[in-house]
Design an enzyme around this catalytic site. Sequence first.
Site, PDB file in Angstrom:
ATOM      1  N   ASP A  55     -16.237  44.002  10.286  1.00 28.87           N
ATOM      2  CA  ASP A  55     -15.382  44.715   9.337  1.00 28.87           C
ATOM      3  C   ASP A  55     -13.980  44.100   9.416  1.00 28.87           C
ATOM      4  O   ASP A  55     -13.069  44.667   9.994  1.00 28.87           O
ATOM      5  CB  ASP A  55     -15.370  46.213   9.675  1.00 28.87           C
ATOM      6  CG  ASP A  55     -14.652  47.044   8.620  1.00 28.87           C
ATOM      7  OD1 ASP A  55     -14.301  46.488   7.556  1.00 28.87           O
ATOM      8  OD2 ASP A  55     -14.428  48.244   8.861  1.00 28.87           O
ATOM      9  N   ASN A 101     -21.293  30.735  12.546  1.00 33.58           N
ATOM     10  CA  ASN A 101     -20.314  30.968  11.480  1.00 33.58           C
ATOM     11  C   ASN A 101     -19.124  30.049  11.651  1.00 33.58           C
ATOM     12  O   ASN A 101     -18.711  29.725  12.756  1.00 33.58           O
ATOM     13  CB  ASN A 101     -19.897  32.451  11.438  1.00 33.58           C
ATOM     14  CG  ASN A 101     -18.675  32.757  12.275  1.00 33.58           C
ATOM     15  OD1 ASN A 101     -17.540  32.526  11.851  1.00 33.58           O
ATOM     16  ND2 ASN A 101     -18.885  33.258  13.488  1.00 33.58           N
ATOM     17  N   PHE A 105     -11.466  32.942   9.546  1.00 33.06           N
ATOM     18  CA  PHE A 105     -10.562  34.078   9.319  1.00 33.06           C
ATOM     19  C   PHE A 105     -10.347  34.352   7.821  1.00 33.06           C
ATOM     20  O   PHE A 105      -9.216  34.441   7.343  1.00 33.06           O
ATOM     21  CB  PHE A 105      -9.204  33.863   9.997  1.00 33.06           C
ATOM     22  CG  PHE A 105      -9.228  33.916  11.498  1.00 33.06           C
ATOM     23  CD1 PHE A 105     -10.272  34.509  12.196  1.00 33.06           C
ATOM     24  CD2 PHE A 105      -8.181  33.363  12.235  1.00 33.06           C
ATOM     25  CE1 PHE A 105     -10.288  34.549  13.586  1.00 33.06           C
ATOM     26  CE2 PHE A 105      -8.181  33.410  13.633  1.00 33.06           C
ATOM     27  CZ  PHE A 105      -9.241  33.998  14.306  1.00 33.06           C
ATOM     28  N   ASN A 130      -8.141  43.631  15.934  1.00 31.49           N
ATOM     29  CA  ASN A 130      -8.185  42.274  16.481  1.00 31.49           C
ATOM     30  C   ASN A 130      -7.315  41.360  15.612  1.00 31.49           C
ATOM     31  O   ASN A 130      -7.520  41.254  14.408  1.00 31.49           O
ATOM     32  CB  ASN A 130      -9.662  41.834  16.486  1.00 31.49           C
ATOM     33  CG  ASN A 130      -9.870  40.411  16.970  1.00 31.49           C
ATOM     34  OD1 ASN A 130      -9.255  39.483  16.456  1.00 31.49           O
ATOM     35  ND2 ASN A 130     -10.757  40.239  17.934  1.00 31.49           N
ATOM     36  N   SER A 164     -11.520  32.062  18.598  1.00 29.19           N
ATOM     37  CA  SER A 164     -12.408  31.658  17.504  1.00 29.19           C
ATOM     38  C   SER A 164     -12.390  30.139  17.382  1.00 29.19           C
ATOM     39  O   SER A 164     -11.322  29.529  17.444  1.00 29.19           O
ATOM     40  CB  SER A 164     -11.964  32.276  16.179  1.00 29.19           C
ATOM     41  OG  SER A 164     -12.268  33.642  16.179  1.00 29.19           O
ATOM     42  N   ASN A 166     -12.936  28.356  14.774  1.00 30.66           N
ATOM     43  CA  ASN A 166     -12.827  27.891  13.390  1.00 30.66           C
ATOM     44  C   ASN A 166     -11.409  27.781  12.850  1.00 30.66           C
ATOM     45  O   ASN A 166     -11.211  27.587  11.658  1.00 30.66           O
ATOM     46  CB  ASN A 166     -13.670  28.793  12.495  1.00 30.66           C
ATOM     47  CG  ASN A 166     -15.119  28.852  12.957  1.00 30.66           C
ATOM     48  OD1 ASN A 166     -15.734  27.822  13.188  1.00 30.66           O
ATOM     49  ND2 ASN A 166     -15.632  30.044  13.154  1.00 30.66           N
ATOM     50  N   THR A 167     -10.401  27.945  13.709  1.00 29.29           N
ATOM     51  CA  THR A 167      -9.008  27.733  13.300  1.00 29.29           C
ATOM     52  C   THR A 167      -8.449  26.634  14.190  1.00 29.29           C
ATOM     53  O   THR A 167      -8.397  26.805  15.410  1.00 29.29           O
ATOM     54  CB  THR A 167      -8.182  29.036  13.456  1.00 29.29           C
ATOM     55  OG1 THR A 167      -8.708  30.006  12.553  1.00 29.29           O
ATOM     56  CG2 THR A 167      -6.710  28.823  13.154  1.00 29.29           C
ATOM     57  N   LYS A 204      -9.021  38.324  23.903  1.00 25.60           N
ATOM     58  CA  LYS A 204     -10.425  37.918  23.744  1.00 25.60           C
ATOM     59  C   LYS A 204     -10.570  36.434  24.001  1.00 25.60           C
ATOM     60  O   LYS A 204      -9.885  35.619  23.372  1.00 25.60           O
ATOM     61  CB  LYS A 204     -10.902  38.262  22.336  1.00 25.60           C
ATOM     62  CG  LYS A 204     -12.378  37.953  22.106  1.00 25.60           C
ATOM     63  CD  LYS A 204     -12.888  38.610  20.853  1.00 25.60           C
ATOM     64  CE  LYS A 204     -14.344  38.279  20.598  1.00 25.60           C
ATOM     65  NZ  LYS A 204     -14.841  38.932  19.388  1.00 25.60           N
ATOM     66  N   THR A 232     -17.257  37.581  25.613  1.00 28.06           N
ATOM     67  CA  THR A 232     -16.565  36.438  25.044  1.00 28.06           C
ATOM     68  C   THR A 232     -16.734  36.400  23.517  1.00 28.06           C
ATOM     69  O   THR A 232     -17.554  37.115  22.943  1.00 28.06           O
ATOM     70  CB  THR A 232     -17.180  35.082  25.534  1.00 28.06           C
ATOM     71  OG1 THR A 232     -18.530  34.963  24.991  1.00 28.06           O
ATOM     72  CG2 THR A 232     -17.229  34.990  27.035  1.00 28.06           C
ATOM     73  N   ASN A 233     -16.043  35.430  22.937  1.00 27.44           N
ATOM     74  CA  ASN A 233     -16.236  35.078  21.531  1.00 27.44           C
ATOM     75  C   ASN A 233     -17.501  34.189  21.382  1.00 27.44           C
ATOM     76  O   ASN A 233     -18.257  34.031  22.335  1.00 27.44           O
ATOM     77  CB  ASN A 233     -14.977  34.350  21.014  1.00 27.44           C
ATOM     78  CG  ASN A 233     -14.687  34.671  19.564  1.00 27.44           C
ATOM     79  OD1 ASN A 233     -15.576  34.586  18.716  1.00 27.44           O
ATOM     80  ND2 ASN A 233     -13.453  35.038  19.261  1.00 27.44           N
ATOM     81  N   GLY A 255     -25.270  35.602  19.223  1.00 28.69           N
ATOM     82  CA  GLY A 255     -26.629  36.132  19.316  1.00 28.69           C
ATOM     83  C   GLY A 255     -27.315  35.726  20.605  1.00 28.69           C
ATOM     84  O   GLY A 255     -26.675  35.337  21.578  1.00 28.69           O
TER      85      GLY A 255
END
Length: 344
Positions: A55, A101, A105, A130, A164, A166-167, A204, A232-233, A255
């Site tokens: 979310d 993924n 962001f 977050n 993350s 992806n940044t 995180k 963790t992430n 997962g």
Amino acid sequence: MPPLRLLPPETAHRLAIWSLKLGLTPDPGPDDPRLAVAAFGITFTNPVGLAAGFDKNAEAWRPAQRLGFGFVEVGSVTPRPQAGNPRPRLFRLTRDRAIINRLGFNNDGVAAMAEHLAGRKPGAGILGVNLGKNKETVDAAIDYEIGASRLGPLANYIAINVSSPNTPGLRALQGKVPLQDLVRRTHRALAEACGGKGPPLLLKIAPDLTDQDLEDIVEVALQGELAGLIVTNTTIARPASLGSRHARETGGLSGRPLFAPSTEILRRVYRLTGGRLPLIGVGGIASGADAYAKIRAGATLVQLYTALVYEGPGLVRRIKRDLVDYLERDGLTSISAAIGLDRR
Ligand SMILES: Cc1cc2nc3c(=O)[nH]c(=O)nc-3n(C[C@H](O)[C@H](O)[C@H](O)COP(=O)(O)O)c2cc1C
């Protein structure tokens, strides 16, 4: 959720949020009192939370809570809205019960989130926010200061996400010197916005860290401004066991294949903190046994996301029921008694 798997992943995710917002979720009923646990000044009726990323804009936090979660973490949110990476950027690895993924962001920004959270009653469930940074921001700490000032007064806790994949450059903020500066500035912004004492501040971290990295992070964490760590992430590693056709896509893997490595990092962080700092264990939880293993490895609370996609929302109730069974089996009367049990 399982029928949603017939749809492309981002469409299925939009539909899941939309159906939650329609409010068709039945009341989950009260939690077994043995599941109650306290951490960073908050009492949770159960230790199972919804992880960040589901979310991102705090559109569905209230119905998400009604799935039976003890707490919901919304975000990551950045100061300004941003579109994220080009599609496709979300992949189901069904055979591996995993997701990759590289969303980057995608979110509507802090002002939109503040609007969604306005008027939230203090007793309306436990909500974490977050925080992330916009892709082009150079002085990253500014973005976390903005997020903390604007959303701190609306949250039960704030999480700094520097993990993350992806940044570009984000995970370098886990290094000792930038981390110290980031934590100090975010903590100050939070306290100022909340008239002295802000909500607890958590960090995180990634699963792809060396022992030296972990030692540095724990040293910063124990300096007093952080109330806990989220461990963790997603991982940038690709275990050899992966059998799905999307296994080589770039991005963060979550997962089942993340369960063992993230639990190992959790175990190490628990050893380094000696139980002085509450830990939220996240990564690959898909059953009560998985949740209990994280708690025994040192987690006070747990979170999940990917297993919801494969198991559906009934999973939360099953995990809570099974946790009570594990406590009974081990002759324990509360979750607190199980925290870090593997080390004792
Ligand atoms: C699609 C997707 C988006 C995510 N977005 C975020 C995010 O915005 N911020 C964040 O801190 N973690 C994000 N995560 C990571 C999760 O919060 C969690 O740490 C990770 O997925 C491991 O838990 P799981 O194996 O139960 O999914 C995301 C995960 C997924 C699958």
